[in-house]
Design an enzyme around this catalytic site. Structure first.
Site, PDB file in Angstrom:
ATOM      1  N   HIS A 216     -22.036  -3.185  11.218  1.00 61.16           N
ATOM      2  CA  HIS A 216     -23.263  -2.454  10.922  1.00 61.16           C
ATOM      3  C   HIS A 216     -24.383  -2.802  11.884  1.00 61.16           C
ATOM      4  O   HIS A 216     -25.418  -2.149  11.895  1.00 61.16           O
ATOM      5  CB  HIS A 216     -23.652  -2.652   9.460  1.00 61.16           C
ATOM      6  CG  HIS A 216     -22.821  -1.787   8.554  1.00 61.16           C
ATOM      7  ND1 HIS A 216     -23.287  -1.221   7.407  1.00 61.16           N
ATOM      8  CD2 HIS A 216     -21.534  -1.373   8.671  1.00 61.16           C
ATOM      9  CE1 HIS A 216     -22.330  -0.502   6.843  1.00 61.16           C
ATOM     10  NE2 HIS A 216     -21.251  -0.582   7.590  1.00 61.16           N
ATOM     11  N   SER A 220     -20.352   2.064  14.508  1.00 60.49           N
ATOM     12  CA  SER A 220     -18.937   2.343  14.714  1.00 60.49           C
ATOM     13  C   SER A 220     -18.674   2.915  16.092  1.00 60.49           C
ATOM     14  O   SER A 220     -19.508   3.633  16.645  1.00 60.49           O
ATOM     15  CB  SER A 220     -18.453   3.343  13.674  1.00 60.49           C
ATOM     16  OG  SER A 220     -18.583   2.820  12.381  1.00 60.49           O
ATOM     17  N   LYS A 244     -14.397  11.971   3.175  1.00 65.20           N
ATOM     18  CA  LYS A 244     -13.214  11.901   4.037  1.00 65.20           C
ATOM     19  C   LYS A 244     -12.355  10.676   3.696  1.00 65.20           C
ATOM     20  O   LYS A 244     -11.127  10.756   3.673  1.00 65.20           O
ATOM     21  CB  LYS A 244     -13.654  11.859   5.503  1.00 65.20           C
ATOM     22  CG  LYS A 244     -12.511  12.114   6.465  1.00 65.20           C
ATOM     23  CD  LYS A 244     -13.031  12.536   7.831  1.00 65.20           C
ATOM     24  CE  LYS A 244     -11.865  12.822   8.759  1.00 65.20           C
ATOM     25  NZ  LYS A 244     -12.277  13.463  10.003  1.00 65.20           N
ATOM     26  N   ASP A 245     -13.015   9.543   3.411  1.00 61.27           N
ATOM     27  CA  ASP A 245     -12.255   8.350   3.024  1.00 61.27           C
ATOM     28  C   ASP A 245     -11.489   8.573   1.718  1.00 61.27           C
ATOM     29  O   ASP A 245     -10.406   8.022   1.522  1.00 61.27           O
ATOM     30  CB  ASP A 245     -13.192   7.142   2.869  1.00 61.27           C
ATOM     31  CG  ASP A 245     -13.568   6.537   4.217  1.00 61.27           C
ATOM     32  OD1 ASP A 245     -12.955   6.926   5.233  1.00 61.27           O
ATOM     33  OD2 ASP A 245     -14.472   5.675   4.262  1.00 61.27           O
ATOM     34  N   GLU A 288       9.830 -11.671   6.026  1.00 61.55           N
ATOM     35  CA  GLU A 288       9.443 -10.335   5.606  1.00 61.55           C
ATOM     36  C   GLU A 288       9.248  -9.456   6.843  1.00 61.55           C
ATOM     37  O   GLU A 288       8.949  -9.950   7.937  1.00 61.55           O
ATOM     38  CB  GLU A 288       8.134 -10.413   4.816  1.00 61.55           C
ATOM     39  CG  GLU A 288       8.303 -11.092   3.471  1.00 61.55           C
ATOM     40  CD  GLU A 288       8.903 -10.168   2.440  1.00 61.55           C
ATOM     41  OE1 GLU A 288      10.140 -10.102   2.363  1.00 61.55           O
ATOM     42  OE2 GLU A 288       8.144  -9.516   1.722  1.00 61.55           O
TER      43      GLU A 288
END
Ligand code: HEM
Lengths: 423, 259
Positions: A216, A220, A244-245, A288
């Site tokens: 922040h 971005s 959108k998320d 894994e």
């Protein structure tokens, strides 16, 4: 800077709190009106998904811990007690177990996004390094969590991985004894792994906040990799990116649910349904799936110490990636050669993953070595040199006006400066 | 640039060729033939356990397998999961003798089981189990379907995989030849034969049927939550598909004015 905050919220209760602790103003600023580049594609969903995934892990983990017993005599049965007798215990356990896999799928895509669009470059280096730290913490957490159900793979995986430290000269042996709390993986090891497995997710939460705080400050990155130049380039986070998320979140939950409800054992090893037995070494000890590329690097180096160093090195290069890549252009979209080579690197990681799942015999040894070499070649040779040699495509003038700043004519590659997707 | 592309193509091709070619040779090195796929009532997203088959499987477990194999994670009460009635469960449990605490003199005593008792174990400890089985340890069967690569198909393969050893194969002392078992030498004598079990419901007692029934029972024992899990899963998946559609529509709406 003492003094009450001048809150602008109408609701009297919210206003009262906000005046004394401006948490609502903060949320409004950071997640409401926060100016966000308008051209994100769906790859920008994955950070939010990681946050959700972390919360899912913590909530299911806390409930599992209410019924789990970190003792070698009872751990295996206590997990089965969760599966069979605790109300919806099977759901908790399957969500937690497969949630770890989902976490890594999401974080790998998130990291790839950063690499493809150059999100690690100035001024986001610190943000990126917090991210690599988070990856390391996740790996440590998942490794220790996998030991807790105390199946055959839990036990032997823990033995193999902790034993790696014995490769270091002089200090190696004592370090291993210290990690184990004894002379083999045993009850003290299980106890401390449980304690740390409970602790580390909260460390992850803390580092995530630093990661997001740094984000922040810098703002971005975006698919064009160019800076935000004017308010026309951005949209308020809410409602545009919350909407959108949410789409990405639903798809993610759908994939997660399909695994949990219809194939919960798909990603696990059958041997972990056999209780740990220190007297019986399994024919093959496989970690894994999300550790397989690193395991392959470890085994591709003929010397044990060399393998351990290369394995840690494969993460260490990520830390210094911002300085290894000498190109000033962020987005691969404007780097014609990098845009291809990044996929070769992805291929090398996939090959390493396959190599990690097979015995180091025959062709797998060769493939493992070639892929390991390429993995490092990419970071240590290709990226430093490519930045100097590559001729980038002309950058658009701004996010809102995808027009060339140089020349002004149509793009050589035709579609290169179009936003990647139209939705 | 073209070079890079062809390089990439070549590498991808090499991988896609190498993997199928190599995978079988790897399997051969370990001598684990892939088990043949069987038709199971419980496979697929809507599959559920054939309860009659699972109950017949429990009969086989009680009459045959329980002589050597424990199922420590199961209590008799859980048999309600395969449709056994509470009265039947009480009767089944009462027919076995299990440790039941201390008597007035403080000595451990045995007594009839209750619904809450765990399945009776055949051997008091591992040592006795090995002595009775020529040195081999019969594994606990509570989780066996999850604990083997190939799951139900594999267990079925072992139970039906007994045969005479091929000429020239040297068998270990007391070992049986088995087509499915890794290494082909298993310490368990063939546990099931055709016409061995008397089914009260008239089901033909072929070896195939018996193996199917006992494996169905074992699959249920390993994953007793499966039916409920899939039922919830179908509802949640439908809900999420719907939610994806709705959120996508909302997103389109919100973004409609952005260019
Ligand atoms: C970063 C978040 C986390 C990751 C990646 C993670 C990962 C794992 C993994 C891979 C397992 C083994 C699952 C299995 O094979 O059964 C596990 C087990 C376990 N975890 Fe976590 N975990 C996380 C957070 C937590 C938290 C916050 C707690 C407790 C508050 C917790 C408690 C447990 C317990 C009790 C088990 C043993 C039960 C079981 O095996 O299902 N976990 N975890």
């Amino acid at each position: 800077m003492a003094g009450l905050h001048k809150s602008e919220f109408a609701n009297p209760v919210v206003n009262w709190v906000d005046t004394r602790l401006p948490i609502f103003t903060f949320m409004q600023k950071e997640y409401g009106t926060f100016p966000t580049p308008k051209n994100f594609n769906y790859l920008w969903n994955f950070g939010a998904l990681l946050m959700v995934n972390l919360m899912i892990m913590i909530v299911t983990g806390i409930f599992l811990a209410m019924n789990y017993q970190p003792n070698v005599a009872t751990a295996f049965d206590s997990v089965q007690h969760i599966m069979r007798d605790v109300n919806y215990g099977w759901l908790l356990r399957y969500v937690h177990q497969n949630g770890a896999s989902m976490f890594f799928i999401v974080v790998f895509i998130h990291i790839f996004r950063g690499m493809y669009y150059g999100s690690y470059k100035a001024p986001r280096e610190l943000l990126w390094m917090f991210g690599v730290t988070l990856l390391l913490l996740m790996m440590a957490t998942a490794f220790m969590g996998y030991v807790l159900p105390w199946g055959q793979m839990s036990y032997w995986g823990a033995t193999v991985i902790t034993n790696l430290f014995s490769a270091f000269p002089i200090v190696g042996g004592p370090i291993v004894t210290w990690l184990w709390g004894g002379f083999s993986v045993d009850n003290p090891t299980l106890n401390r792994f449980f304690s740390l497995h409970y602790l580390l997710p909260f460390v992850i939460t803390g580092v995530s906040f630093l990661h997001v705080a740094a984000l922040h400050i810098t703002g971005s990155n975006n698919p064009l990799g160019i800076d935000v130049k004017s308010p026309q380039d951005t949209l308020p986070f809410h409602p545009y990116y919350t909407a959108k998320d949410s789409v990405g979140l639903c798809v993610y939950l759908l994939v997660f649910a399909l695994i949990v409800f219809f194939a919960p054992g798909m990603l696990g090893d059958p041997l972990n349904s056999v209780p740990a037995n220190p007297l019986q070494t399994p024919a093959e000890i496989v970690p894994e799936w999300y550790f397989l590329p690193f395991y392959a690097i470890l085994r591709s180096v003929p010397s044990k110490l060399g393998g351990v160093l290369m394995m840690f090195g494969s993460i260490a290069v990520l830390f210094v990636l911002p300085w290894l890549d000498t190109s000033k252009i962020r987005s691969a979209r404007f780097r014609p050669v990098y845009r291809q080579l990044i996929w070769v690197w992805v291929l090398s990681v996939i090959v390493l993953g396959m190599v990690g799942g097979h015995r180091p015999e025959g062709i797998w040894v060769v493939l493992g070595r070639v892929a390991t070499a390429y993995y490092f070649l990419h970071f240590l040779v290709i990226l430093p040199v490519l930045g100097k040699l590559e001729r980038p495509l002309p950058l658009p003038e701004s996010i809102s006006r995808p027009v060339l700043s140089l020349g002004g004519g149509p793009l050589p590659g035709g579609a290169t400066a179009k936003p990647m997707e139209k939705v | 640039m073209r070079n890079v592309r062809s390089w990439l193509g070549a590498a991808a091709l090499a991988c896609s060729v190498a993997v199928p070619v190599l995978a079988p040779s790897m399997a051969m090195a370990q001598e684990v033939p892939a088990p043949a796929k069987q038709n199971w009532s419980f496979s697929g997203p809507f599959g559920s356990y054939d309860l009659a088959s699972a109950q017949r499987g429990f009969q086989i477990y009680s009459q045959v397998c329980s002589n050597c194999h424990s199922m420590n994670l199961l209590a008799y009460r859980q048999l309600s999961g395969i449709g056994v009635s509470p009265e039947q469960i009480k009767a089944i449990a009462a027919a076995v003798t299990v440790p039941s605490g201390l008597n007035d003199q403080g000595e451990p005593v045995d007594g009839p089981g209750t619904s809450a008792s765990t399945f009776k174990r055949p051997f008091a400890n591992e040592k006795i189990a090995r002595i009775a089985n020529n040195g081999a340890l019969p594994p606990d069967l509570s989780l066996i379907v999850n604990a083997r690569e190939g799951g139900a198909d594999y267990i079925y393969g072992v139970l039906t995989g007994y045969a005479d050893p091929p000429a020239g194969m040297k068998m270990g002392d007391g070992m049986m030849y088995n087509k499915q078992y890794p290494g082909h030498q298993i310490a368990m004598p063939q546990p099931l034969h055709a016409e061995q079990i008397d089914y009260s419901d008239g089901t033909p007692n072929t070896l195939d049927q018996e193996a199917h029934d006992v494996v169905t029972f074992l699959a249920w024992a390993s994953n007793p939550e499966m039916v409920e899990r899939k039922q919830i899963g179908v509802r949640i998946a439908l809900f999420l598909v719907l939610m994806t559609g709705v959120t996508y529509a909302v997103k389109r709406q919100v973004w409609a004015d952005v260019h």
